[in-house]
Write a protein that holds these residues in place. Structure first.
Motif, PDB file in Angstrom:
ATOM      1  N   ASP A 120     -11.341   0.454  -4.696  1.00 19.81           N
ATOM      2  CA  ASP A 120     -10.299   0.275  -3.699  1.00 19.81           C
ATOM      3  C   ASP A 120      -9.084  -0.423  -4.328  1.00 19.81           C
ATOM      4  OD1 ASP A 120      -9.362   0.179  -0.855  1.00 19.81           O
ATOM      5  OD2 ASP A 120      -9.488  -1.985  -1.241  1.00 19.81           O
ATOM      6  N   ASP A 121      -7.890   0.086  -4.022  1.00 20.42           N
ATOM      7  CA  ASP A 121      -6.666  -0.470  -4.609  1.00 20.42           C
ATOM      8  C   ASP A 121      -6.473  -1.946  -4.269  1.00 20.42           C
ATOM      9  OD1 ASP A 121      -5.835   1.810  -5.959  1.00 20.42           O
ATOM     10  OD2 ASP A 121      -4.651   2.562  -4.277  1.00 20.42           O
ATOM     11  N   ARG A 167      -1.296  -1.343 -15.317  1.00 20.11           N
ATOM     12  CA  ARG A 167      -0.477  -0.500 -16.193  1.00 20.11           C
ATOM     13  C   ARG A 167       0.055   0.721 -15.452  1.00 20.11           C
ATOM     14  NH1 ARG A 167      -3.943   2.901 -19.995  1.00 20.11           N
ATOM     15  NH2 ARG A 167      -4.247   3.814 -17.955  1.00 20.11           N
ATOM     16  N   ASP A 168      -0.812   1.420 -14.724  1.00 20.15           N
ATOM     17  CA  ASP A 168      -0.411   2.624 -13.997  1.00 20.15           C
ATOM     18  C   ASP A 168       0.625   2.307 -12.924  1.00 20.15           C
ATOM     19  OD1 ASP A 168      -2.250   3.918 -15.596  1.00 20.15           O
ATOM     20  OD2 ASP A 168      -3.759   4.131 -14.015  1.00 20.15           O
ATOM     21  N   TRP A 169       0.420   1.218 -12.205  1.00 17.74           N
ATOM     22  CA  TRP A 169       1.365   0.850 -11.146  1.00 17.74           C
ATOM     23  C   TRP A 169       2.706   0.441 -11.735  1.00 17.74           C
ATOM     24  CZ3 TRP A 169      -2.576  -2.527  -8.004  1.00 17.74           C
ATOM     25  CH2 TRP A 169      -3.487  -1.678  -7.354  1.00 17.74           C
ATOM     26  N   GLU A 187       0.796  -1.227   0.000  1.00 12.35           N
ATOM     27  CA  GLU A 187       0.000   0.000   0.000  1.00 12.35           C
ATOM     28  C   GLU A 187       0.833   1.285   0.000  1.00 12.35           C
ATOM     29  OE1 GLU A 187      -4.034   1.713   2.059  1.00 12.35           O
ATOM     30  OE2 GLU A 187      -2.641   0.582   3.326  1.00 12.35           O
ATOM     31  N   PRO A 188       1.897   1.384   0.810  1.00  6.01           N
ATOM     32  CA  PRO A 188       2.670   2.636   0.781  1.00  6.01           C
ATOM     33  C   PRO A 188       3.386   2.888  -0.550  1.00  6.01           C
ATOM     34  CG  PRO A 188       3.216   1.320   2.730  1.00  6.01           C
ATOM     35  CD  PRO A 188       2.344   0.483   1.863  1.00  6.01           C
ATOM     36  N   LEU A 189       3.568   1.857  -1.350  1.00  4.93           N
ATOM     37  CA  LEU A 189       4.264   2.008  -2.631  1.00  4.93           C
ATOM     38  C   LEU A 189       3.343   2.500  -3.741  1.00  4.93           C
ATOM     39  CD1 LEU A 189       6.270  -1.350  -2.554  1.00  4.93           C
ATOM     40  CD2 LEU A 189       7.033   0.906  -1.804  1.00  4.93           C
ATOM     41  N   LEU A 190       2.039   2.382  -3.546  1.00  2.00           N
ATOM     42  CA  LEU A 190       1.078   2.742  -4.587  1.00  2.00           C
ATOM     43  C   LEU A 190       0.944   4.262  -4.698  1.00  2.00           C
ATOM     44  CD1 LEU A 190      -1.716   0.128  -3.841  1.00  2.00           C
ATOM     45  CD2 LEU A 190       0.121  -0.017  -5.529  1.00  2.00           C
ATOM     46  N   PRO A 191       0.835   4.775  -5.924  1.00  2.00           N
ATOM     47  CA  PRO A 191       0.644   6.218  -6.078  1.00  2.00           C
ATOM     48  C   PRO A 191      -0.697   6.661  -5.496  1.00  2.00           C
ATOM     49  CG  PRO A 191       0.611   5.101  -8.222  1.00  2.00           C
ATOM     50  CD  PRO A 191       0.888   4.072  -7.186  1.00  2.00           C
ATOM     51  N   LYS A 192      -0.695   7.804  -4.864  1.00  2.00           N
ATOM     52  CA  LYS A 192      -1.926   8.356  -4.298  1.00  2.00           C
ATOM     53  C   LYS A 192      -2.659   9.130  -5.387  1.00  2.00           C
ATOM     54  CE  LYS A 192      -0.774   6.906  -0.231  1.00  2.00           C
ATOM     55  NZ  LYS A 192      -0.645   5.487  -0.347  1.00  2.00           N
ATOM     56  N   VAL A 195       6.000   0.603  -9.152  1.00  2.00           N
ATOM     57  CA  VAL A 195       5.576  -0.073  -7.928  1.00  2.00           C
ATOM     58  C   VAL A 195       6.204  -1.453  -7.814  1.00  2.00           C
ATOM     59  CG1 VAL A 195       3.581  -1.084  -6.730  1.00  2.00           C
ATOM     60  CG2 VAL A 195       3.431   1.212  -7.720  1.00  2.00           C
ATOM     61  N   TRP A 196       6.205  -2.216  -8.889  1.00  2.00           N
ATOM     62  CA  TRP A 196       6.662  -3.610  -8.822  1.00  2.00           C
ATOM     63  C   TRP A 196       8.166  -3.680  -8.585  1.00  2.00           C
ATOM     64  CZ3 TRP A 196       2.347  -5.229  -7.662  1.00  2.00           C
ATOM     65  CH2 TRP A 196       1.190  -4.876  -8.349  1.00  2.00           C
TER      66      TRP A 196
END
Length: 160
Positions: free
Chosen positions: A48-49, A86-88, A29-34, A93-94
């Motif tokens: 929800d992510d 795609r966005d992540w 969760e902290p790695l995901l863009p807000k 993120v990965w």
């Protein structure tokens, strides 16, 4: 959904492979863009992510096409999950998750670096290698053009 799980070979009482446990979600969760919701025209509320991630994992686990993701599972549409993936990926993120998990495993002494393999697709050759020469063609020479002949005059059109 019960018959779907039986069809996928998941045994009763077993953790479903696409369900993200809390311990893993706390790392991701902290790695995901807000993404801030617009105030003027907010539109539909964003999925929800965590549900989107579970939808992504479901598609990857079952190998179904994105558009066939069952809405009944609550993971949103396949297109929503695909866009989120795609966005992540574009946000890195990965790669960051991979580095985080490697660091945790290394700190816990659970990695054996003597068995690591360096893959040339991930490591840049700084000095480069020898430049290959131009490859010679092994194809036979070009065939003659048979639609027009330089020696014969073109025949007159029968329509004239």
């Amino acid at each position: 959904m019960g018959s779907l799980i039986v069809d996928l070979g998941v045994k009763k009482g077993e953790q479903l492979p696409w369900i993200v446990p809390d311990s893993l979600w706390e790392r991701i969760e902290p790695l995901l863009p807000k993404v801030e919701r617009r105030h003027r025209h907010p539109g539909r509320k964003r999925l929800d992510d965590r549900l989107a991630l579970q939808g992504i994992l479901f598609v990857l686990y079952t190998a179904i096409p994105w558009e066939f993701l069952p809405q009944e599972l609550g993971f949103g549409s396949g297109m929503t999950c695909w866009r989120r993936l795609r966005d992540w990926h574009q946000a890195g993120v990965w790669d960051r998750l991979h580095q985080l998990l490697l660091a945790e495993l290394h700190a816990a002494g659970q990695l054996d670096w003597s068995k690591a393999v360096v893959d040339s697709s991930h490591v840049r050759a700084l000095k480069g290698g020898p430049k290959p020469g131009r490859a010679r063609s092994i194809a036979p020479s070009r065939a003659r053009n048979t639609t027009s002949s330089p020696t014969e005059a073109a025949s007159p059109s029968p329509c004239l």
